[in-house]
Design a protein around this motif. Sequence first.
Motif, PDB file in Angstrom:
ATOM      1  N   VAL A  69       0.823  -1.219   0.000  1.00 32.96           N
ATOM      2  CA  VAL A  69       0.000   0.000   0.000  1.00 32.96           C
ATOM      3  C   VAL A  69       0.858   1.272   0.000  1.00 32.96           C
ATOM      4  O   VAL A  69       0.332   2.368   0.009  1.00 32.96           O
ATOM      5  CB  VAL A  69      -0.956   0.025   1.212  1.00 32.96           C
ATOM      6  CG1 VAL A  69      -2.026  -1.036   1.063  1.00 32.96           C
ATOM      7  CG2 VAL A  69      -0.207  -0.137   2.525  1.00 32.96           C
ATOM      8  N   ARG A  70       2.174   1.117   0.014  1.00 34.70           N
ATOM      9  CA  ARG A  70       3.117   2.245  -0.046  1.00 34.70           C
ATOM     10  C   ARG A  70       2.928   3.224   1.122  1.00 34.70           C
ATOM     11  O   ARG A  70       2.674   4.404   0.943  1.00 34.70           O
ATOM     12  CB  ARG A  70       2.994   2.974  -1.384  1.00 34.70           C
ATOM     13  CG  ARG A  70       3.398   2.124  -2.584  1.00 34.70           C
ATOM     14  CD  ARG A  70       3.274   2.886  -3.894  1.00 34.70           C
ATOM     15  NE  ARG A  70       3.789   2.088  -5.008  1.00 34.70           N
ATOM     16  CZ  ARG A  70       3.064   1.182  -5.662  1.00 34.70           C
ATOM     17  NH1 ARG A  70       1.805   0.964  -5.314  1.00 34.70           N
ATOM     18  NH2 ARG A  70       3.603   0.486  -6.655  1.00 34.70           N
ATOM     19  N   TRP A  85      -4.073  -5.052   4.529  1.00 32.56           N
ATOM     20  CA  TRP A  85      -2.657  -5.077   4.901  1.00 32.56           C
ATOM     21  C   TRP A  85      -2.488  -5.259   6.404  1.00 32.56           C
ATOM     22  O   TRP A  85      -1.596  -6.001   6.851  1.00 32.56           O
ATOM     23  CB  TRP A  85      -1.938  -3.823   4.418  1.00 32.56           C
ATOM     24  CG  TRP A  85      -2.266  -2.532   5.116  1.00 32.56           C
ATOM     25  CD1 TRP A  85      -3.150  -1.583   4.705  1.00 32.56           C
ATOM     26  CD2 TRP A  85      -1.690  -2.032   6.329  1.00 32.56           C
ATOM     27  NE1 TRP A  85      -3.179  -0.530   5.583  1.00 32.56           N
ATOM     28  CE2 TRP A  85      -2.288  -0.775   6.594  1.00 32.56           C
ATOM     29  CE3 TRP A  85      -0.731  -2.516   7.217  1.00 32.56           C
ATOM     30  CZ2 TRP A  85      -1.966  -0.003   7.708  1.00 32.56           C
ATOM     31  CZ3 TRP A  85      -0.403  -1.751   8.334  1.00 32.56           C
ATOM     32  CH2 TRP A  85      -1.014  -0.512   8.571  1.00 32.56           C
ATOM     33  N   LEU A  86      -3.326  -4.602   7.210  1.00 32.07           N
ATOM     34  CA  LEU A  86      -3.209  -4.760   8.656  1.00 32.07           C
ATOM     35  C   LEU A  86      -3.696  -6.136   9.097  1.00 32.07           C
ATOM     36  O   LEU A  86      -3.112  -6.748  10.002  1.00 32.07           O
ATOM     37  CB  LEU A  86      -3.997  -3.653   9.355  1.00 32.07           C
ATOM     38  CG  LEU A  86      -3.881  -3.628  10.884  1.00 32.07           C
ATOM     39  CD1 LEU A  86      -3.723  -2.195  11.401  1.00 32.07           C
ATOM     40  CD2 LEU A  86      -5.081  -4.303  11.552  1.00 32.07           C
ATOM     41  N   ARG A  87      -4.744  -6.623   8.445  1.00 31.16           N
ATOM     42  CA  ARG A  87      -5.262  -7.940   8.814  1.00 31.16           C
ATOM     43  C   ARG A  87      -4.202  -9.020   8.639  1.00 31.16           C
ATOM     44  O   ARG A  87      -4.139  -9.975   9.420  1.00 31.16           O
ATOM     45  CB  ARG A  87      -6.495  -8.266   7.968  1.00 31.16           C
ATOM     46  CG  ARG A  87      -7.692  -7.366   8.241  1.00 31.16           C
ATOM     47  CD  ARG A  87      -8.830  -7.681   7.292  1.00 31.16           C
ATOM     48  NE  ARG A  87      -9.991  -6.824   7.539  1.00 31.16           N
ATOM     49  CZ  ARG A  87     -11.096  -6.867   6.845  1.00 31.16           C
ATOM     50  NH1 ARG A  87     -11.207  -7.726   5.825  1.00 31.16           N
ATOM     51  NH2 ARG A  87     -12.105  -6.058   7.129  1.00 31.16           N
ATOM     52  N   HIS A  88      -3.387  -8.887   7.595  1.00 32.54           N
ATOM     53  CA  HIS A  88      -2.333  -9.881   7.388  1.00 32.54           C
ATOM     54  C   HIS A  88      -1.389  -9.949   8.576  1.00 32.54           C
ATOM     55  O   HIS A  88      -1.036 -11.040   9.040  1.00 32.54           O
ATOM     56  CB  HIS A  88      -1.539  -9.562   6.122  1.00 32.54           C
ATOM     57  CG  HIS A  88      -0.264 -10.340   6.045  1.00 32.54           C
ATOM     58  ND1 HIS A  88      -0.220 -11.679   5.734  1.00 32.54           N
ATOM     59  CD2 HIS A  88       1.035  -9.959   6.285  1.00 32.54           C
ATOM     60  CE1 HIS A  88       1.034 -12.095   5.754  1.00 32.54           C
ATOM     61  NE2 HIS A  88       1.808 -11.092   6.097  1.00 32.54           N
ATOM     62  N   ILE A 109       4.684  -0.833  11.735  1.00 34.38           N
ATOM     63  CA  ILE A 109       6.126  -1.086  11.681  1.00 34.38           C
ATOM     64  C   ILE A 109       6.427  -2.264  10.758  1.00 34.38           C
ATOM     65  O   ILE A 109       7.317  -2.197   9.898  1.00 34.38           O
ATOM     66  CB  ILE A 109       6.682  -1.336  13.099  1.00 34.38           C
ATOM     67  CG1 ILE A 109       6.603  -0.049  13.930  1.00 34.38           C
ATOM     68  CG2 ILE A 109       8.130  -1.832  13.036  1.00 34.38           C
ATOM     69  CD1 ILE A 109       6.913  -0.246  15.408  1.00 34.38           C
ATOM     70  N   LEU A 110       5.686  -3.342  10.903  1.00 34.19           N
ATOM     71  CA  LEU A 110       5.932  -4.530  10.087  1.00 34.19           C
ATOM     72  C   LEU A 110       5.649  -4.268   8.609  1.00 34.19           C
ATOM     73  O   LEU A 110       6.409  -4.709   7.741  1.00 34.19           O
ATOM     74  CB  LEU A 110       5.064  -5.683  10.594  1.00 34.19           C
ATOM     75  CG  LEU A 110       5.453  -6.244  11.963  1.00 34.19           C
ATOM     76  CD1 LEU A 110       4.354  -7.143  12.520  1.00 34.19           C
ATOM     77  CD2 LEU A 110       6.775  -6.999  11.875  1.00 34.19           C
ATOM     78  N   GLN A 111       4.567  -3.546   8.315  1.00 34.14           N
ATOM     79  CA  GLN A 111       4.224  -3.259   6.927  1.00 34.14           C
ATOM     80  C   GLN A 111       5.295  -2.401   6.264  1.00 34.14           C
ATOM     81  O   GLN A 111       5.689  -2.649   5.109  1.00 34.14           O
ATOM     82  CB  GLN A 111       2.867  -2.562   6.851  1.00 34.14           C
ATOM     83  CG  GLN A 111       2.423  -2.178   5.449  1.00 34.14           C
ATOM     84  CD  GLN A 111       2.010  -3.356   4.587  1.00 34.14           C
ATOM     85  OE1 GLN A 111       1.804  -4.460   5.093  1.00 34.14           O
ATOM     86  NE2 GLN A 111       1.872  -3.139   3.290  1.00 34.14           N
ATOM     87  N   VAL A 112       5.786  -1.392   6.970  1.00 33.20           N
ATOM     88  CA  VAL A 112       6.829  -0.524   6.416  1.00 33.20           C
ATOM     89  C   VAL A 112       8.080  -1.340   6.097  1.00 33.20           C
ATOM     90  O   VAL A 112       8.682  -1.190   5.020  1.00 33.20           O
ATOM     91  CB  VAL A 112       7.156   0.614   7.400  1.00 33.20           C
ATOM     92  CG1 VAL A 112       8.443   1.323   7.001  1.00 33.20           C
ATOM     93  CG2 VAL A 112       6.006   1.615   7.460  1.00 33.20           C
ATOM     94  N   ILE A 335       6.665   7.339  12.227  1.00 34.11           N
ATOM     95  CA  ILE A 335       7.566   8.045  11.315  1.00 34.11           C
ATOM     96  C   ILE A 335       8.538   7.046  10.693  1.00 34.11           C
ATOM     97  O   ILE A 335       8.983   6.106  11.349  1.00 34.11           O
ATOM     98  CB  ILE A 335       8.321   9.191  12.010  1.00 34.11           C
ATOM     99  CG1 ILE A 335       9.194   8.654  13.146  1.00 34.11           C
ATOM    100  CG2 ILE A 335       7.340  10.233  12.538  1.00 34.11           C
ATOM    101  CD1 ILE A 335      10.106   9.712  13.748  1.00 34.11           C
ATOM    102  N   VAL A 336       8.826   7.261   9.427  1.00 39.70           N
ATOM    103  CA  VAL A 336       9.709   6.384   8.660  1.00 39.70           C
ATOM    104  C   VAL A 336      10.875   7.220   8.142  1.00 39.70           C
ATOM    105  O   VAL A 336      10.660   8.260   7.504  1.00 39.70           O
ATOM    106  CB  VAL A 336       8.962   5.745   7.471  1.00 39.70           C
ATOM    107  CG1 VAL A 336       9.877   4.756   6.738  1.00 39.70           C
ATOM    108  CG2 VAL A 336       7.686   5.063   7.943  1.00 39.70           C
ATOM    109  N   VAL A 337      12.087   6.767   8.402  1.00 42.36           N
ATOM    110  CA  VAL A 337      13.276   7.504   7.992  1.00 42.36           C
ATOM    111  C   VAL A 337      14.208   6.573   7.243  1.00 42.36           C
ATOM    112  O   VAL A 337      14.518   5.474   7.704  1.00 42.36           O
ATOM    113  CB  VAL A 337      14.023   8.121   9.201  1.00 42.36           C
ATOM    114  CG1 VAL A 337      15.132   9.055   8.707  1.00 42.36           C
ATOM    115  CG2 VAL A 337      13.067   8.839  10.145  1.00 42.36           C
TER     116      VAL A 337
END
Length: 344
Positions: A69-70, A85-88, A109-112, A335-337
């Motif tokens: 889902v980017r 995506w969260l259900r997975h 966190i896991l999806q990112v 936040i993603v860095v």
Amino acid sequence: MPLRLLRSLLRARRRGRLTPPAEWLRLQNRESDMLRWTVKVLGADLVQRHYATGLAGPQVRLPEAPARVRLTSRTCRQADIESPWLRHWCRALGTTPFYHRKLWEDCFILQVLWEAGILEPGRRALGFAVGQEPLPAILASRGVEVLATDIAAEDARARDWIATGQHGASTDKLFRPHLSDRASFDRLVAFRSADMAALPEELLDGSRDIVWSACSMEHLGSHERGLAFVEAAMRCLRPGGIAVHTTELNLDAEGETLGQGNTVLYQLRHLEALSARLAALGHTMLPLAHQHPPGIMDQFVDVPPYEEGRVPLGPLSPPHLRLSISGYPCTSVGIVVIAGQAKP
């Protein structure tokens, strides 16, 4: 107070028409308790009705494969709880999709990390203030080598976390038998103590692919200490590595907030300043997606006491995507860095 008004109040009190201050306070406290109870009951009814529709809850099918889902930096929201995506990731977490921001944080966190292509054998991860999180076991089940850290048990700051069963002191509480056997887990997961406010120099070696923390940076005493931690933790990553942190966001972007103490509340301005600071160091914080059509769960603000750590499917467990912290409306933000080439 004018003398005339004072005499009037004294006469009213003598005649039994004025409630004494202590009794008035007791009355207010009783009514406040009843209002809190009412909020919990109405919220529980609301969430149970949503579970009955199949949008979330125990009857939802959990996809075996993740969906791209980017995601970028992002605030918690109802639509995510209801997304495939969260259900997975609920499957890996061994739980059902429910309306709670702590579940959202783990899944975010896991999806990112999955979308970055680094949940794979040979990668190295470093987690801060992990307590008894499931994330080390999930990463290890994907072949990632994990170093989990938490503040030393003898540190006075660890007392509250120990008392509430949220502190980590070894890998024992991190193992999840539904994900792997103990031998495979022990081969990939290690533990050591580390102070987020003063990261050990040996961890700042630029050798990791992943750095993460879940709702921890707000407990370092001030806004600045939390932001300084995020900056320092980038030194743990190789160029191209990913840092993912979640924290508390005060949804009132313009008003007052908590800036000192055991829990501080960040606002958009703090995260915008962090993005600029990271850019000056050669890193890239992905844009923050914080505007979205609000669902009903996004408009419900939970109030104390909270039932942290429990799947809220019981009769008195309302949604917990938004909450009041010291009277401020808050939610979780991630936040993603992406680490760049470190500048001298």
